[in-house]
Design a protein around this motif. Structure first.
Motif, PDB file in Angstrom:
ATOM      1  N   MET A  48      -1.926 -26.528  17.167  1.00  0.00           N
ATOM      2  CA  MET A  48      -3.110 -27.249  16.698  1.00  0.00           C
ATOM      3  C   MET A  48      -3.737 -28.068  17.827  1.00  0.00           C
ATOM      4  N   LEU A  49      -2.917 -28.604  18.701  1.00  0.00           N
ATOM      5  CA  LEU A  49      -3.461 -29.304  19.871  1.00  0.00           C
ATOM      6  C   LEU A  49      -4.125 -28.320  20.830  1.00  0.00           C
ATOM      7  N   SER A  50      -3.528 -27.144  20.994  1.00  0.00           N
ATOM      8  CA  SER A  50      -4.088 -26.162  21.931  1.00  0.00           C
ATOM      9  C   SER A  50      -5.460 -25.668  21.491  1.00  0.00           C
ATOM     10  N   THR A  76       7.976 -35.668  15.256  1.00  0.00           N
ATOM     11  CA  THR A  76       7.766 -34.397  15.956  1.00  0.00           C
ATOM     12  C   THR A  76       7.124 -34.640  17.319  1.00  0.00           C
ATOM     13  N   VAL A  77       6.088 -35.472  17.343  1.00  0.00           N
ATOM     14  CA  VAL A  77       5.391 -35.754  18.601  1.00  0.00           C
ATOM     15  C   VAL A  77       6.326 -36.487  19.569  1.00  0.00           C
ATOM     16  N   ALA A  78       7.157 -37.371  19.062  1.00  0.00           N
ATOM     17  CA  ALA A  78       8.115 -38.058  19.943  1.00  0.00           C
ATOM     18  C   ALA A  78       9.039 -37.061  20.628  1.00  0.00           C
ATOM     19  N   ARG A  79       9.514 -36.074  19.882  1.00  0.00           N
ATOM     20  CA  ARG A  79      10.395 -35.049  20.480  1.00  0.00           C
ATOM     21  C   ARG A  79       9.629 -34.207  21.508  1.00  0.00           C
ATOM     22  N   HIS A  87       1.605 -36.067  25.141  1.00  0.00           N
ATOM     23  CA  HIS A  87       1.669 -37.520  25.326  1.00  0.00           C
ATOM     24  C   HIS A  87       0.636 -38.161  24.409  1.00  0.00           C
ATOM     25  N   ARG A  88       0.883 -39.427  24.100  1.00  0.00           N
ATOM     26  CA  ARG A  88      -0.014 -40.179  23.213  1.00  0.00           C
ATOM     27  C   ARG A  88      -0.784 -41.226  24.006  1.00  0.00           C
ATOM     28  N   VAL A  89      -2.040 -41.381  23.625  1.00  0.00           N
ATOM     29  CA  VAL A  89      -2.893 -42.415  24.221  1.00  0.00           C
ATOM     30  C   VAL A  89      -3.648 -43.106  23.090  1.00  0.00           C
ATOM     31  N   GLY A  97      -6.432 -46.301  16.746  1.00  0.00           N
ATOM     32  CA  GLY A  97      -5.575 -45.163  16.475  1.00  0.00           C
ATOM     33  C   GLY A  97      -5.012 -44.566  17.748  1.00  0.00           C
ATOM     34  N   ASN A  98      -4.083 -43.622  17.558  1.00  0.00           N
ATOM     35  CA  ASN A  98      -3.500 -42.902  18.677  1.00  0.00           C
ATOM     36  C   ASN A  98      -3.980 -41.461  18.679  1.00  0.00           C
ATOM     37  N   VAL A  99      -4.036 -40.896  19.859  1.00  0.00           N
ATOM     38  CA  VAL A  99      -4.436 -39.518  20.055  1.00  0.00           C
ATOM     39  C   VAL A  99      -3.279 -38.794  20.732  1.00  0.00           C
ATOM     40  N   ALA A 100      -2.929 -37.640  20.213  1.00  0.00           N
ATOM     41  CA  ALA A 100      -1.916 -36.791  20.848  1.00  0.00           C
ATOM     42  C   ALA A 100      -2.637 -35.825  21.783  1.00  0.00           C
ATOM     43  N   VAL A 101      -2.111 -35.675  22.965  1.00  0.00           N
ATOM     44  CA  VAL A 101      -2.726 -34.822  23.982  1.00  0.00           C
ATOM     45  C   VAL A 101      -1.696 -33.804  24.451  1.00  0.00           C
TER      46      VAL A 101
END
Length: 158
Positions: A48-50, A76-79, A87-89, A97-101
């Motif tokens: 989904m990120l890709s 899941t994102v932590a793993r 990584h999160r920003v 909020g946070n964004v997963a990259v």
């Protein structure tokens, strides 16, 4: 109060659904574990990120498109972060909020693993169905999803 039981056709359909809901994730998890040491849930997050612009999504949006609770997604994102694939920003627009990259290393994993995953899905699901059955399955599943999530708050709208 009288219970209206499932008729024979509904019972067979329900039990078939239960079997698929158990067997398909097990099959996909096995393929992903073998090819990349990943769970299916983790692969879905990477995928989904890709597919997102800039390979990033707000965590709340990612939870919806990955069909995960906020809590499960956070784990899941932590793993995935531990492996260097995500990584999160902080979100730049509101800083709340946070964004997963997806990292370049994560992108490489998706590109390497996706062909085997697609083959497993094709073999596990679509190889057993005709084109007409595939269309009927899509229509049936869409109707069930609409019943379960009529306001589209639990999942992303296509």
């Amino acid at each position: 109060m009288s219970t209206e039981w499932l008729d024979e056709q509904q019972q067979r359909t329900w039990r078939a659904w239960l079997a698929v809901a158990e067997l398909l994730p097990r099959t996909l998890d096995a393929q992903l574990q073998r090819d990349a040491g990943l769970t299916h849930a983790a692969y879905v997050v990477l995928a989904m990120l890709s597919e997102a612009p800039d390979r990033s999504r707000r965590m709340s949006d990612l939870a919806r498109v990955a069909n995960q609770s906020q809590s499960r997604l956070s784990h899941t994102v932590a793993r995935l972060e531990e492996r260097g694939w995500v990584h999160r920003v902080r979100a730049t627009e509101d800083r709340r909020g946070n964004v997963a990259v997806l990292t370049d290393a994560g992108w490489d994993v998706v590109q390497r693993v996706a062909p085997g995953h697609v083959a497993a899905v094709r073999e596990g699901v679509f190889a057993a169905l005709t084109r007409e059955q595939t269309l009927a399955l899509e229509e049936a599943l869409t109707a069930v999803i609409e019943r379960l999530d009529p306001d589209h708050t639990l999942r992303a709208v296509d």
